[in-house]
Design an enzyme around this catalytic site. Structure first.
Site, PDB file in Angstrom:
ATOM      1  CD  GLN A  85      -3.090  -0.517  -0.046  1.00  6.78           C
ATOM      2  OE1 GLN A  85      -3.092   0.631  -0.507  1.00  6.78           O
ATOM      3  NE2 GLN A  85      -3.928  -1.439  -0.494  1.00  6.78           N
ATOM      4  CB  SER A  86       4.256   1.927  -1.334  1.00  8.86           C
ATOM      5  OG  SER A  86       5.012   3.049  -1.712  1.00  8.86           O
TER       6      SER A  86
END
Ligand SMILES: Cc1ncc(COP(=O)(O)O)c(C=O)c1O
Length: 329
Positions: A85-86
């Site tokens: 989920q960067s």
């Protein structure tokens, strides 16, 4: 000499470094009166969650420099590394889409869910590769291997480390700090403290150099969300020292402040204090914080205001570094 003249002198060579202008700047400098009343301080927010491009966040200031360098090096392909989920990977994918570069993301951690940042990265057209486990070193090694494969196919690669935290990326936050200070002076609201989330140290490094080039006498307080205080403090200082070379600036060691008491059970795992901070900012500020980074940073600020570490009435700026797509993850 005014600080602006001194700063211009130091930034002379940095000013000629190529830079894209995809971030929507300057971001707002906003007073948060209802939250100030609650905490007994004078709280302002630097809204870098609203740098707009690719859904915005702190990484656009870094990517304006990094992707400009990729284009200058005639790269055909960028590689970015981060958690599934960067935020950084999502924004890197957006930069690739508009500059005509191909983009490979090396995403580590838990099984991907097509939500939040991950969904956006795919929408921006990135090719995603997954690495199991939480070790950042494994993710970087996987990226290095992919780079070799792509080079063998004739691609010209520009590979960015986790968070885009190189001296060039950090330069984005030297300018970010200067921008904040100018807005603060215009509104007669120069802060005594600045609070922000810190993870790979690039934002912190840029702010440290910004503090030095402007001569600002306040306290920069990084709130760690992943690494412990000693490791991160050392990394931020090392990176700031290299960034300082671009700005004719030598760093003072005592300027690095990292608080790791808000990490809780680990990176990405919400804490009660972060959930409380998220609710406070939403209900009294109409501001969305994510529980991975910004809510933990705000929790650190709230704890310091309540304990008196930040004296009552102090002027404090919270640097909102973005991350809002996480709330849909
Ligand atoms: C929303 C948000 N805030 C803060 C940070 C921390 O920035 P840095 O990696 O430069 O320390 C990140 C990094 O990914 C982020 O996504």
């Amino acid at each position: 000499m005014s600080w602006q003249d001194e700063m211009q002198h130091r930034m002379e060579s940095a000013n000629s470094i190529p830079r894209l202008s995809l971030s929507l700047l300057p971001s707002f400098y906003q007073n948060l009166k209802p939250i100030s009343d609650e905490l007994d301080i004078d709280l302002w927010c630097k809204r870098d969650d609203m740098t707009a491009f690719g859904f915005g966040g702190n990484k656009t200031r870094k990517l304006d420099f990094l992707v400009a360098e990729a284009l200058q090096q005639k790269a055909t392909h960028i590689i970015a590394v981060g958690a599934v989920q960067s935020n950084f990977c999502r924004m890197a994918a957006a930069y690739a889409s508009v500059t005509g570069l191909k983009c490979t993301l090396v995403l580590g951690g838990a099984q991907p869910k097509h939500t939040g940042n991950h969904l956006l990265s795919e929408l921006f057209g990135a090719e995603c590769h997954y690495v199991a486990g939480e070790d950042w070193q494994d993710w970087e090694e996987a990226a290095a291997k992919l780079e070799m494969q792509l080079l063998a196919r004739g691609e010209i690669i520009y590979r960015m480390p986790i968070g885009g935290s190189t001296p060039l990326g950090a330069l984005g936050y030297v300018y970010g700090f200067v921008e904040m200070l100018m807005q603060a002076e215009e509104t007669n609201a120069v802060p005594e403290y600045m609070y922000f989330a810190t993870s790979s140290g690039g934002t912190h490094a840029g702010l440290l150099v910004g503090q030095e080039v402007t001569g600002w006498e306040g306290t920069l307080q990084g709130i760690a969300v992943a690494k412990d205080m000693l490791a991160l403090g050392k990394e931020a200082l090392g990176l700031a020292t290299m960034t300082g070379v671009l700005c004719k600036t030598i760093l003072k060691e005592g300027a690095v402040h990292v608080d790791d008491s808000q990490i809780g059970e680990g990176y990405g795992l919400p804490t009660n204090a972060a959930l409380e901070a998220q609710e406070l900012f939403a209900r009294k500020g109409g501001i969305v914080l994510d529980t991975v980074y910004t809510a933990k940073a705000a929790a650190g600020l709230i704890a310091d205001a309540r304990s008196g570490k930040i004296p009552k009435g102090s002027r404090v700026v919270f640097l909102h570094t973005g991350g809002s797509p996480e709330v849909w993850a």
